[in-house]
Motif scaffolding. Structure first.
Motif, mmCIF file in Angstrom:
data_model
loop_
_atom_site.group_PDB
_atom_site.id
_atom_site.type_symbol
_atom_site.label_atom_id
_atom_site.label_comp_id
_atom_site.label_asym_id
_atom_site.label_seq_id
_atom_site.Cartn_x
_atom_site.Cartn_y
_atom_site.Cartn_z
ATOM 1 N N ASP A 1 0.444 19.774 -11.366
ATOM 2 C CA ASP A 1 1.077 19.374 -10.105
ATOM 3 C C ASP A 1 2.017 18.211 -10.390
ATOM 4 O OD1 ASP A 1 1.749 19.249 -7.461
ATOM 5 O OD2 ASP A 1 -0.061 18.215 -6.832
ATOM 6 N N ILE A 2 3.198 18.541 -10.928
ATOM 7 C CA ILE A 2 4.164 17.516 -11.329
ATOM 8 C C ILE A 2 4.527 16.635 -10.134
ATOM 9 C CG2 ILE A 2 6.503 17.111 -12.196
ATOM 10 C CD1 ILE A 2 6.299 19.778 -13.680
ATOM 11 N N ALA A 3 4.520 15.325 -10.379
ATOM 12 C CA ALA A 3 4.953 14.338 -9.392
ATOM 13 C C ALA A 3 4.061 14.280 -8.166
ATOM 14 C CB ALA A 3 6.407 14.578 -8.977
ATOM 15 N N CYS A 4 2.816 14.715 -8.276
ATOM 16 C CA CYS A 4 1.874 14.499 -7.188
ATOM 17 C C CYS A 4 1.959 13.021 -6.824
ATOM 18 C CB CYS A 4 0.468 14.891 -7.636
ATOM 19 S SG CYS A 4 -0.719 14.921 -6.300
ATOM 20 N N ARG A 5 1.974 12.732 -5.536
ATOM 21 C CA ARG A 5 2.278 11.354 -5.139
ATOM 22 C C ARG A 5 1.570 10.988 -3.845
ATOM 23 N NH1 ARG A 5 7.403 10.222 -5.652
ATOM 24 N NH2 ARG A 5 7.915 8.899 -3.882
ATOM 25 N N MET A 6 1.597 9.693 -3.556
ATOM 26 C CA MET A 6 1.051 9.134 -2.325
ATOM 27 C C MET A 6 2.196 8.580 -1.490
ATOM 28 S SD MET A 6 -2.186 9.575 -2.811
ATOM 29 C CE MET A 6 -2.530 8.884 -1.196
ATOM 30 N N ARG A 7 2.038 8.674 -0.160
ATOM 31 C CA ARG A 7 2.981 7.983 0.729
ATOM 32 C C ARG A 7 2.211 7.475 1.943
ATOM 33 N NH1 ARG A 7 9.242 9.298 2.168
ATOM 34 N NH2 ARG A 7 9.495 7.729 3.802
ATOM 35 N N LEU A 8 2.459 6.208 2.283
ATOM 36 C CA LEU A 8 1.818 5.571 3.424
ATOM 37 C C LEU A 8 2.886 5.050 4.377
ATOM 38 C CD1 LEU A 8 -0.833 4.327 4.738
ATOM 39 C CD2 LEU A 8 -0.187 2.221 3.551
ATOM 40 N N THR A 9 2.748 5.407 5.658
ATOM 41 C CA THR A 9 3.617 4.897 6.712
ATOM 42 C C THR A 9 2.756 4.138 7.706
ATOM 43 O OG1 THR A 9 5.245 6.681 6.536
ATOM 44 C CG2 THR A 9 5.124 5.522 8.633
ATOM 45 N N VAL A 10 3.164 2.922 8.051
ATOM 46 C CA VAL A 10 2.444 2.109 9.034
ATOM 47 C C VAL A 10 3.328 1.951 10.267
ATOM 48 C CG1 VAL A 10 1.350 -0.111 9.512
ATOM 49 C CG2 VAL A 10 1.201 0.881 7.223
ATOM 50 N N TYR A 11 2.758 2.265 11.442
ATOM 51 C CA TYR A 11 3.504 2.219 12.697
ATOM 52 C C TYR A 11 3.230 0.923 13.464
ATOM 53 C CZ TYR A 11 3.557 7.271 11.781
ATOM 54 O OH TYR A 11 3.693 8.509 11.200
ATOM 55 N N ASP A 12 4.134 0.614 14.394
ATOM 56 C CA ASP A 12 3.974 -0.588 15.221
ATOM 57 C C ASP A 12 3.079 -0.291 16.427
ATOM 58 O OD1 ASP A 12 5.747 1.071 16.532
ATOM 59 O OD2 ASP A 12 7.087 -0.539 17.188
#
Length: 472
Positions: free
Chosen positions: A137-148
């Motif tokens: 799984d090339i470039a498997c990654r994490m992403r986190l977005t925090v809302y107001d």
């Protein structure tokens, strides 16, 4: 027992002799019976690989261990974090450091067995790339977005947030959206490799989807302290102390990335045919070879494609939530980078493979998840040279998927999730919290690698339903 006794038993002079004497001292200090000492030593000397991962015996066993394939006078230098790591994973790391192209390595505290390089393994090589050390799984990654939005509002919006996840995510092999999503990554040059060219349409059909295995998209609460808020502001994010609604996602480059891995791994294994069976997944491609250049270009394209998948997930969900994004952090953890590191006192450019490891250069932000019921963390790297500027990519598995299916029942797991305040929309029993290490212990083992800048607690979790082959 003296050094001459160890030499009589077959211990070579040098590092093994020193660690052997240290083992004897520790054995006695921990209450071991002196009468059993020679028997203990004999067992380690006879089969040192059996004691890799044993807190008391590992240092001695590691200095005795000689991999089946060894084209170096000594193993490339490598360090490890955490104690009691899976012996087979430690052995895989040692084997990787015996390769003639290996320069240095590191093993993270979430380590477990993989193909060739262990998951949680970091390997620096010279002028070459190892497709399986990047992973399927090339470039498997994490992403986190925090809302107001305050996290306290999650409880009253559970149904709405759950419906957003159901509407804006797709999981499973071959999963697609009825109406294709669009991103500039599809306007890039997909002719860098015959494989990317052949699978461009498939990649477009899967754009914005998440796959199977340990991939997830989940809403949760993000907690940041006053001290952490200051550190985040130093890193360019204007966020005050408090608890906020956040979205965390984990997935990679889907079917196209898997095809790139499989194609170029076969080429590498054909060309390094003299590697023994247990090391065939460590076959490499040099950058003098056309296949090596093609793989490198395709891998980087898959990195941008994986990032696009996450960008679309977060874009569409943020629109449905109707909130302002205060913080957005992401990182790859199945990838290879050209970096400059100091190895044995000399600065040199190397290819750093992080197979299930998070980049943790000085000041670099990343996300390290736990499980569906335990926290994940926003971290800032400390740039530890011995770790090749790396940290763990999660908690790490403690059992296989087949073992998990034998060990857990949904009735017990649902009680655990309810106690943790987690609503699970879908997942396989092989991804429940009990299949993972204690994330708190993993984080405690790498305080010299990263500092924590915030904590994410899952609340509404969506993964691939049971029955799909894992793509992680």
């Amino acid at each position: 027992m003296k050094t001459q006794d160890l030499i009589r038993l077959g211990v070579p002079q040098g590092a093994a002799l020193k660690s052997g004497m240290e083992f004897i001292a520790n054995f006695i200090r921990q209450g071991g019976e002196p009468a059993r000492l020679e028997e203990e030593l004999g067992a380690i000397i006879a089969k040192p690989e059996s004691f890799l991962g044993d807190p008391l015996r590992e240092a001695f066993a590691r200095d005795l261990y000689a991999p089946a394939y060894k084209q170096r006078d000594v193993l490339a230098p490598w360090a490890q974090w955490g104690s009691g790591l899976d012996a087979a994973a430690v052995q895989q790391m040692a084997n990787a450091c015996a390769l003639p192209v290996a320069v240095a390595g590191a093993l993270m505290p979430d380590a477990h067995v993989g193909y060739g390089l262990p998951i949680g393994g970091v390997l620096a090589t010279e002028n070459c790339v190892i497709p399986y050390a990047v992973g399927v799984d090339i470039a498997c990654r994490m992403r986190l977005t925090v809302y107001d939005r305050k996290a306290s509002t999650i409880a009253g919006q559970k149904d709405r947030l759950a419906n957003i996840l159901e509407d804006e995510t797709r999981f499973g092999i071959g999963s697609t959206f009825k109406d294709r999503r669009n991103h500039d990554v599809m306007d890039e040059d997909w002719d860098v490799s015959p494989i990317t060219r052949r699978h461009k349409d498939k990649a477009w059909s899967q754009l914005g989807t998440s796959g199977s295995g340990n991939h997830f998209v989940e809403f949760g609460s993000f907690t940041v302290s006053a001290e952490e808020a200051v550190a985040l502001k130093e890193s360019g994010f204007d966020i005050n102390a408090g608890e906020y609604i956040a979205l965390l996602s984990h997935s990679g480059s889907r079917g196209a990335g898997a095809q790139v891995c499989q194609h170029y791994s076969r080429i590498a294994m054909d060309r390094r045919y003299d590697l023994p069976k247990e090391l065939k997944h460590l076959a490499w491609l040099t950058f003098e070879e056309e296949a090596g250049q093609e793989y490198w270009a395709a891998m980087n394209l898959m990195g941008r494609y994986a990032a696009a998948n996450h960008a679309l997930i977060h874009k569409h969900i943020a629109k449905k939530v109707g909130a302002h994004v205060m913080l957005d952090i992401e990182n790859h953890h199945n990838f290879a980078w050209k970096e400059t590191h100091v190895v044995n006192g000399a600065e040199r450019e190397v290819i750093v493979h992080r197979k299930g490891a998070t980049p943790a250069g000085e000041g670099v932000l990343g996300v390290i998840p736990g499980s569906m019921a335990t926290p994940g963390y926003v971290v800032r790297g400390k740039g530890k040279p011995e770790s090749l500027h790396s940290a763990s990519h999660g908690a790490g598995r403690v059992m296989s998927r087949s073992k998990a299916k034998e060990s857990f029942t949904w009735s017990a797991v649902k009680k655990q999730l309810a106690a943790a305040g987690v609503e699970l929309l879908s997942a396989g029993i092989d991804e429940v919290p009990g299949v993972y290490k204690d994330i708190h212990g993993v984080m405690a083992a790498q305080t010299d690698l990263v500092e924590v800048l915030g904590k994410f607690q899952p609340r509404i979790v969506k993964m691939c339903p049971a029955g799909e082959q894992a793509e992680d």
